[in-house]
Design a protein around this motif. Structure first.
Motif, PDB file in Angstrom:
ATOM      1  N   GLY A  99       0.835  -1.200   0.000  1.00 41.52           N
ATOM      2  CA  GLY A  99       0.000   0.000   0.000  1.00 41.52           C
ATOM      3  C   GLY A  99       0.869   1.250   0.000  1.00 41.52           C
ATOM      4  O   GLY A  99       2.087   1.198  -0.206  1.00 41.52           O
ATOM      5  N   VAL A 100       0.254   2.394   0.253  1.00 41.77           N
ATOM      6  CA  VAL A 100       0.943   3.683   0.281  1.00 41.77           C
ATOM      7  C   VAL A 100       1.467   3.931   1.696  1.00 41.77           C
ATOM      8  O   VAL A 100       0.715   3.827   2.662  1.00 41.77           O
ATOM      9  N   ILE A 101       2.750   4.258   1.789  1.00 39.19           N
ATOM     10  CA  ILE A 101       3.339   4.633   3.079  1.00 39.19           C
ATOM     11  C   ILE A 101       3.922   6.031   2.896  1.00 39.19           C
ATOM     12  O   ILE A 101       4.923   6.208   2.206  1.00 39.19           O
ATOM     13  N   ASN A 102       3.241   7.023   3.480  1.00 40.03           N
ATOM     14  CA  ASN A 102       3.644   8.419   3.300  1.00 40.03           C
ATOM     15  C   ASN A 102       4.831   8.807   4.167  1.00 40.03           C
ATOM     16  O   ASN A 102       5.550   9.738   3.838  1.00 40.03           O
ATOM     17  N   GLY A 103       5.022   8.122   5.283  1.00 42.72           N
ATOM     18  CA  GLY A 103       6.145   8.423   6.173  1.00 42.72           C
ATOM     19  C   GLY A 103       7.339   7.550   5.848  1.00 42.72           C
ATOM     20  O   GLY A 103       7.449   6.944   4.784  1.00 42.72           O
ATOM     21  N   LYS A 104       8.238   7.454   6.801  1.00 41.67           N
ATOM     22  CA  LYS A 104       9.458   6.652   6.653  1.00 41.67           C
ATOM     23  C   LYS A 104       9.213   5.232   7.148  1.00 41.67           C
ATOM     24  O   LYS A 104       8.399   5.019   8.040  1.00 41.67           O
ATOM     25  N   ILE A 105       9.955   4.297   6.579  1.00 45.07           N
ATOM     26  CA  ILE A 105      10.010   2.937   7.112  1.00 45.07           C
ATOM     27  C   ILE A 105      11.323   2.845   7.881  1.00 45.07           C
ATOM     28  O   ILE A 105      12.394   3.006   7.295  1.00 45.07           O
ATOM     29  N   THR A 106      11.219   2.644   9.196  1.00 39.83           N
ATOM     30  CA  THR A 106      12.410   2.578  10.034  1.00 39.83           C
ATOM     31  C   THR A 106      12.423   1.265  10.800  1.00 39.83           C
ATOM     32  O   THR A 106      11.424   0.561  10.859  1.00 39.83           O
ATOM     33  N   GLY A 107      13.558   0.957  11.385  1.00 43.64           N
ATOM     34  CA  GLY A 107      13.672  -0.241  12.206  1.00 43.64           C
ATOM     35  C   GLY A 107      14.538  -1.301  11.551  1.00 43.64           C
ATOM     36  O   GLY A 107      15.402  -0.994  10.737  1.00 43.64           O
ATOM     37  N   ILE A 108      14.260  -2.540  11.909  1.00 45.14           N
ATOM     38  CA  ILE A 108      15.068  -3.670  11.452  1.00 45.14           C
ATOM     39  C   ILE A 108      14.155  -4.669  10.756  1.00 45.14           C
ATOM     40  O   ILE A 108      13.128  -5.072  11.309  1.00 45.14           O
ATOM     41  N   TYR A 109      14.531  -5.054   9.539  1.00 50.36           N
ATOM     42  CA  TYR A 109      13.799  -6.076   8.802  1.00 50.36           C
ATOM     43  C   TYR A 109      14.772  -6.764   7.851  1.00 50.36           C
ATOM     44  O   TYR A 109      15.769  -6.179   7.432  1.00 50.36           O
ATOM     45  N   GLN A 110      14.456  -8.005   7.510  1.00 50.57           N
ATOM     46  CA  GLN A 110      15.332  -8.754   6.619  1.00 50.57           C
ATOM     47  C   GLN A 110      14.934  -8.577   5.157  1.00 50.57           C
ATOM     48  O   GLN A 110      15.766  -8.444   4.291  1.00 50.57           O
ATOM     49  N   THR A 111      13.613  -8.577   4.881  1.00 43.27           N
ATOM     50  CA  THR A 111      13.122  -8.466   3.512  1.00 43.27           C
ATOM     51  C   THR A 111      12.044  -7.396   3.446  1.00 43.27           C
ATOM     52  O   THR A 111      11.138  -7.363   4.266  1.00 43.27           O
ATOM     53  N   LEU A 112      12.139  -6.531   2.416  1.00 48.28           N
ATOM     54  CA  LEU A 112      11.134  -5.520   2.157  1.00 48.28           C
ATOM     55  C   LEU A 112      10.613  -5.730   0.742  1.00 48.28           C
ATOM     56  O   LEU A 112      11.348  -5.565  -0.224  1.00 48.28           O
ATOM     57  N   ASN A 113       9.350  -6.143   0.618  1.00 49.31           N
ATOM     58  CA  ASN A 113       8.711  -6.334  -0.682  1.00 49.31           C
ATOM     59  C   ASN A 113       7.791  -5.154  -0.940  1.00 49.31           C
ATOM     60  O   ASN A 113       6.968  -4.824  -0.105  1.00 49.31           O
ATOM     61  N   LYS A 114       7.925  -4.553  -2.131  1.00 52.14           N
ATOM     62  CA  LYS A 114       7.089  -3.403  -2.456  1.00 52.14           C
ATOM     63  C   LYS A 114       6.085  -3.683  -3.565  1.00 52.14           C
ATOM     64  O   LYS A 114       5.236  -2.861  -3.832  1.00 52.14           O
TER      65      LYS A 114
END
Length: 118
Positions: free
Chosen positions: A94-109
Motif C-alpha cells: 500500500g501507500v506509506i507516506n512516512g518513513k520505514i524505520t527499524g530492522i527487517y530482513q526483507t522488504l517487498n514493495k
C-alpha cells in the motif's frame, strides 16, 4: 513487559487475544498482542502490534509500530505517518507516506503476480 509499558505510558489501549480481527475503524491508540492481527478499516490514531503475522487495510492516520515476523500493508492501505518495524518480512504493497524505520530482513514493495486463469 518493557514493550507494553512503553505504549501504555503513551495512553495506548491494550487488546490481547490469539487471533485479532478488527472490522471497525479504530478511534483510540491501541496496542495489539496476539498471534495474528488483522486491521480491516484503518485507524484515526497510532497502532502498535506485537504478533507473528499482521495485515493492515484502510487509512491509518498515526504511526504504526510492528514487532513480529511478517507485516503486510495491503494494496488498499494508506499509512499517513511512519512505519517502525522489527520484522523478518515487510510487504509494503500500500501507500506509506512516512518513513520505514527499524530492522527487517526483507522488504517487498510489489505484490506477487498471480498466474492468469486458463
Amino acid at each position: 513487559d518493557t514493550f507494553m509499558a512503553r505504549y501504555e505510558s503513551m495512553g495506548y489501549h491494550r487488546v490481547t487475544a490469539d487471533v485479532i480481527e478488527v472490522n471497525d475503524k479504530l478511534t483510540e491508540p491501541t496496542i495489539f498482542v496476539g498471534r495474528v492481527v488483522k486491521i480491516k478499516r484503518g485507524s484515526d490514531r497510532g497502532i502498535g502490534i506485537l504478533c507473528l503475522s499482521a495485515e493492515i487495510d484502510g487509512k491509518v492516520v498515526g504511526n504504526v509500530h510492528f514487532t513480529g515476523l511478517d507485516l503486510t500493508v495491503n494494496p488498499d492501505a494508506e499509512l499517513m505517518e511512519d512505519l517502525d518495524v522489527k520484522a523478518l518480512t515487510v510487504n509494503a504493497y500500500g501507500v506509506i507516506n512516512g518513513k520505514i524505520t527499524g530492522i527487517y530482513q526483507t522488504l517487498n514493495k510489489k505484490p506477487p503476480e498471480l498466474p492468469e486463469a486458463e
